[in-house]
Design a protein around this motif. Structure first.
Motif, short mmCIF file in Angstrom:
data_model
loop_
_atom_site.label_atom_id
_atom_site.label_comp_id
_atom_site.label_asym_id
_atom_site.label_seq_id
_atom_site.Cartn_x
_atom_site.Cartn_y
_atom_site.Cartn_z
N GLY A 54 0.78 -1.22 0.00
CA GLY A 54 0.00 0.00 0.00
C GLY A 54 0.81 1.27 0.00
O GLY A 54 2.02 1.28 0.18
N LEU A 55 0.07 2.31 -0.20
CA LEU A 55 0.62 3.65 -0.24
C LEU A 55 -0.20 4.44 0.75
O LEU A 55 -1.42 4.34 0.76
CB LEU A 55 0.42 4.20 -1.64
N GLU A 56 0.44 5.21 1.59
CA GLU A 56 -0.34 5.91 2.58
C GLU A 56 -0.03 7.41 2.49
O GLU A 56 1.10 7.80 2.23
CB GLU A 56 -0.05 5.34 3.97
N VAL A 57 -1.05 8.20 2.66
CA VAL A 57 -0.93 9.64 2.51
C VAL A 57 -1.13 10.29 3.87
O VAL A 57 -2.19 10.15 4.47
CB VAL A 57 -1.97 10.18 1.52
N ALA A 58 -0.11 10.94 4.36
CA ALA A 58 -0.19 11.56 5.68
C ALA A 58 -0.21 13.07 5.55
O ALA A 58 0.08 13.62 4.50
CB ALA A 58 0.99 11.11 6.54
N GLN A 59 -0.54 13.73 6.66
CA GLN A 59 -0.57 15.18 6.65
C GLN A 59 0.84 15.75 6.61
O GLN A 59 1.78 15.14 7.11
CB GLN A 59 -1.26 15.69 7.91
N ALA A 60 0.94 16.93 6.05
CA ALA A 60 2.20 17.65 6.11
C ALA A 60 2.59 17.82 7.58
O ALA A 60 1.75 18.03 8.43
CB ALA A 60 2.05 19.01 5.45
N ARG A 61 3.86 17.68 7.88
CA ARG A 61 4.28 17.85 9.27
C ARG A 61 5.53 18.71 9.31
O ARG A 61 6.04 19.13 8.29
CB ARG A 61 4.55 16.49 9.91
N GLY A 62 6.04 18.90 10.51
CA GLY A 62 7.26 19.68 10.63
C GLY A 62 6.94 21.10 11.03
O GLY A 62 6.05 21.34 11.83
N SER A 63 7.64 22.02 10.46
CA SER A 63 7.61 23.42 10.87
C SER A 63 6.21 24.01 10.84
O SER A 63 5.37 23.66 10.02
CB SER A 63 8.50 24.21 9.91
N ASP A 64 5.96 24.93 11.76
CA ASP A 64 4.71 25.66 11.76
C ASP A 64 4.72 26.77 10.71
O ASP A 64 3.72 27.42 10.47
CB ASP A 64 4.44 26.27 13.14
N THR B 56 -2.90 4.16 -12.89
CA THR B 56 -3.65 4.30 -11.64
C THR B 56 -5.01 3.60 -11.66
O THR B 56 -5.78 3.72 -10.72
CB THR B 56 -3.89 5.80 -11.32
N LYS B 57 -5.30 2.84 -12.71
CA LYS B 57 -6.67 2.33 -12.84
C LYS B 57 -7.05 1.32 -11.75
O LYS B 57 -8.22 1.11 -11.49
CB LYS B 57 -6.92 1.76 -14.23
N ASP B 58 -6.04 0.68 -11.11
CA ASP B 58 -6.37 -0.28 -10.05
C ASP B 58 -6.18 0.28 -8.64
O ASP B 58 -6.20 -0.47 -7.67
CB ASP B 58 -5.53 -1.56 -10.22
N ASP C 50 1.81 -1.53 -7.50
CA ASP C 50 3.27 -1.55 -7.42
C ASP C 50 3.74 -0.31 -6.67
O ASP C 50 3.87 0.78 -7.24
CB ASP C 50 3.85 -1.58 -8.85
N VAL C 51 3.99 -0.48 -5.37
CA VAL C 51 4.33 0.67 -4.53
C VAL C 51 5.61 1.35 -5.01
O VAL C 51 5.70 2.57 -5.09
CB VAL C 51 4.51 0.24 -3.05
N SER C 52 6.59 0.52 -5.37
CA SER C 52 7.88 1.06 -5.79
C SER C 52 7.71 1.97 -7.02
O SER C 52 8.27 3.07 -7.09
CB SER C 52 8.80 -0.12 -6.11
N GLU C 53 6.89 1.53 -7.95
CA GLU C 53 6.64 2.31 -9.17
C GLU C 53 5.93 3.62 -8.83
O GLU C 53 6.26 4.68 -9.37
CB GLU C 53 5.78 1.45 -10.12
#
Lengths: 212, 212
Positions: B7-17, B56-58, B156-159
């Motif tokens: 899988g691929l996971e999308v997280a929130q931007a983090r770090g500096s304010d 991205t069709k799958d 294909d996560v790597s791709e």
């Protein structure tokens, strides 16, 4: 969208930075048998028959909503790069909402997806506030963007909210809370609903997730 | 779960304010034709044919993940009150993950849902950290709970990660980042993966949402 106006939305706990005592926790805990804590590595899967309670059997986890800052950047990420489709865009007055999702095999055009928006699962709503009063470099990004809510489709919002109150869960928007500022978002909503969106909003309830 | 490890996971931007300049924004914008900004009240729905790019069709928007504090309280809310089913529970070492979802009509037991966890949409993952070092009344609740990520199933996560880099999107966990602290969460992860979860984690990439 008429198909998407009958909903229940779950937002994050907000308010004080102090830890909130969970007054009703013992009441809730008594209703549910917790799964055993599994050893590392072995998933626990219950062997029981799935329980379908009549009250909730038609509930659908319809969408996740995120507040965004830049529609151009977000749409490039989710549509151009991640291949989602734009189902529809609606301007409510204080904000514009972009509904995105991956199409099903039978979908030919966005209209096919829009016609079923209310009953589908796994959609993404991106909310862009029009009033940029908070949008200065000095303002914390956490006010300008981030998780907004989970949208759950339910057959009877009023009944669900009544049940929530009986069970001790916190309702943060009742059906008669119809002002834009009644909508929980990372940022503050300014302005008034336009073009009848007050009627849409009157069909939506918001609950506070006790813990997420 | 073997079915859920790719899988691929999308997280929130983090770090500096501080507001982060979006260096690549103009590049992204040029790739996508933005929808017209609709007048209040009239949803804009494109009349074009849906675009299915082979790359991205799958893809599937598989789950939303929230970090939780109290499994008892969260499971009471989502299962007992909102009627979701517990699909499986897995202990990775540093945290326990609870996968929830609404069953499809043909599902008889949680095992039916667990067998298809990877390809379904509209699931909810609740992540409970075991180490409660951050859990004091003085600690901001934002570190103990909240939005964690969106999980997208890709062939294909790597791709996909390679493509992300080419397009200028920020990869915050590459496939060879395999330590628990490489996983973005509201709270800090302590401890080591157990029982082979390092191999599972090595099949997951994390991207930063540019804006949400």
């Amino acid at each position: 969208m008429e198909q998407d106006t009958n909903g229940l939305e779950v937002a994050q706990a907000r308010g004080s930075d102090q830890h909130q005592p969970k007054q009703h926790l013992s009441q809730h805990e008594s209703l549910l048998e917790l799964p055993p804590a599994p050893e590392p590595g072995t998933p626990y899967i219950s062997q029981t028959i799935l329980c379908r309670v009549p009250a909730t059997k038609d509930y659908v986890l319809n969408h996740v909503a995120l507040q965004i800052e830049s529609p151009a950047s977000s749409l490039a990420f989710y549509i151009d790069f991640l291949g989602m489709s734009l189902i529809f865009v609606v301007n409510t007055g204080p904000f514009t909402a972009y509904y995105l999702g991956y199409p099903q095999k039978s979908d030919v055009s966005p209209a096919d997806m829009a016609a079923e928006t209310g009953v589908r699962s796994g959609l993404l709503e991106l909310i862009s506030l029009h009033d940029k009063v908070d949008d200065t470099p000095e303002t914390s990004p956490s006010k300008r963007r981030g998780f907004a809510h989970l949208g759950i489709r339910v057959p009877d919002v009023s009944e669900t909210l009544k049940l929530a109150k009986e069970k001790g869960w916190k309702v943060i928007k009742h059906l008669d809370n119809v002002e834009p500022y009644d909508m929980p978002l990372p940022g503050k909503i300014h302005g008034a609903w336009q073009a009848g969106f007050d009627q849409t909003f009157a069909q939506i309830g918001f609950l506070e997730d006790p813990d997420g």
